[in-house]
Design a protein around this motif. Structure first.
Motif, PDB file in Angstrom:
ATOM      1  N   UNK A   6       0.864  -1.173   0.000  1.00 23.24           N
ATOM      2  CA  UNK A   6       0.000   0.000   0.000  1.00 23.24           C
ATOM      3  C   UNK A   6       0.903   1.226   0.000  1.00 23.24           C
ATOM      4  N   UNK A   7       0.776   2.047  -1.008  1.00 25.84           N
ATOM      5  CA  UNK A   7       1.610   3.229  -1.156  1.00 25.84           C
ATOM      6  C   UNK A   7       1.090   4.399  -0.340  1.00 25.84           C
ATOM      7  N   UNK A   8      -0.230   4.560  -0.338  1.00 24.64           N
ATOM      8  CA  UNK A   8      -0.827   5.671   0.395  1.00 24.64           C
ATOM      9  C   UNK A   8      -2.139   5.228   1.013  1.00 24.64           C
ATOM     10  N   UNK A   9      -2.471   5.860   2.114  1.00 28.30           N
ATOM     11  CA  UNK A   9      -3.749   5.653   2.789  1.00 28.30           C
ATOM     12  C   UNK A   9      -4.335   7.023   3.062  1.00 28.30           C
ATOM     13  N   UNK A  10      -5.667   7.100   3.123  1.00 26.40           N
ATOM     14  CA  UNK A  10      -6.326   8.385   3.302  1.00 26.40           C
ATOM     15  C   UNK A  10      -7.248   8.385   4.510  1.00 26.40           C
ATOM     16  N   UNK A  11      -7.271   9.522   5.177  1.00 20.68           N
ATOM     17  CA  UNK A  11      -8.250   9.810   6.208  1.00 20.68           C
ATOM     18  C   UNK A  11      -8.945  11.102   5.817  1.00 20.68           C
ATOM     19  N   UNK A  12     -10.158  11.265   6.281  1.00 21.74           N
ATOM     20  CA  UNK A  12     -10.942  12.454   5.982  1.00 21.74           C
ATOM     21  C   UNK A  12     -11.246  13.169   7.286  1.00 21.74           C
ATOM     22  N   UNK A  43       4.621  12.132   5.042  1.00 24.61           N
ATOM     23  CA  UNK A  43       5.489  10.965   4.867  1.00 24.61           C
ATOM     24  C   UNK A  43       5.345  10.098   6.113  1.00 24.61           C
ATOM     25  N   UNK A  44       5.230   8.799   5.906  1.00 22.96           N
ATOM     26  CA  UNK A  44       5.201   7.843   7.007  1.00 22.96           C
ATOM     27  C   UNK A  44       5.964   6.601   6.552  1.00 22.96           C
TER      28      UNK A  44
END
Length: 136
Positions: A6-12, A43-44
């Motif tokens: 998983x390259x990126x994850x999103x929160x709203x 970045x994480x």
């Protein structure tokens, strides 16, 4: 075919300023980019955490927009889990206590491994867990 990672994850979120303060000031993530009123990118490790204003990202881009990113968003609290060793979880507990961040839940999984849960300023569930909870 199978994705490698998983390259990126999103929160709203509903308050980008509070989110920026929390994710940089409390969690120590490096801010990669931001668009006022729309999003923050952090970045994480080898990945990226995307934090979006939920209402703004539901709006389709204008026909002349340079980037035609499809609309997206969600309602309600999301969830994200950060990998942490057992020693790091102890460190996170101490760090969060100094920041007056309440630990909502803490436990040992039946298959082994510990987790702690907190909330970000928008109510998203943030977990720190040992990767072994997933056999990693």
């Amino acid at each position: 075919m199978q994705p490698a990672a998983i390259l990126e994850s999103a929160l709203y979120v509903n308050d980008l300023a509070a989110a920026e303060s929390f994710y940089t000031g409390v969690l120590g993530l490096d801010l990669l980019g931001k668009v006022e009123g729309r999003h923050l990118f952090f970045r994480c490790g080898a990945g990226v955490l995307l934090v979006f204003n939920a209402e703004v990202t539901k709006v389709p881009p204008s026909p002349d927009a340079r980037l035609q990113v499809p609309p997206h968003g969600t309602v309600g609290e999301g969830h994200l889990c950060f990998a942490a060793s057992a020693d790091e979880i102890v460190g996170w507990k101490a760090h969060l206590k100094t920041r007056n961040i309440d630990i909502e839940s803490e436990f040992e999984w039946l298959q082994g491994g510990r987790s702690i849960y907190i909330r970000d300023p928008s109510g998203n569930s943030i977990e720190f867990a040992e990767p072994r909870i997933w056999g990693l």
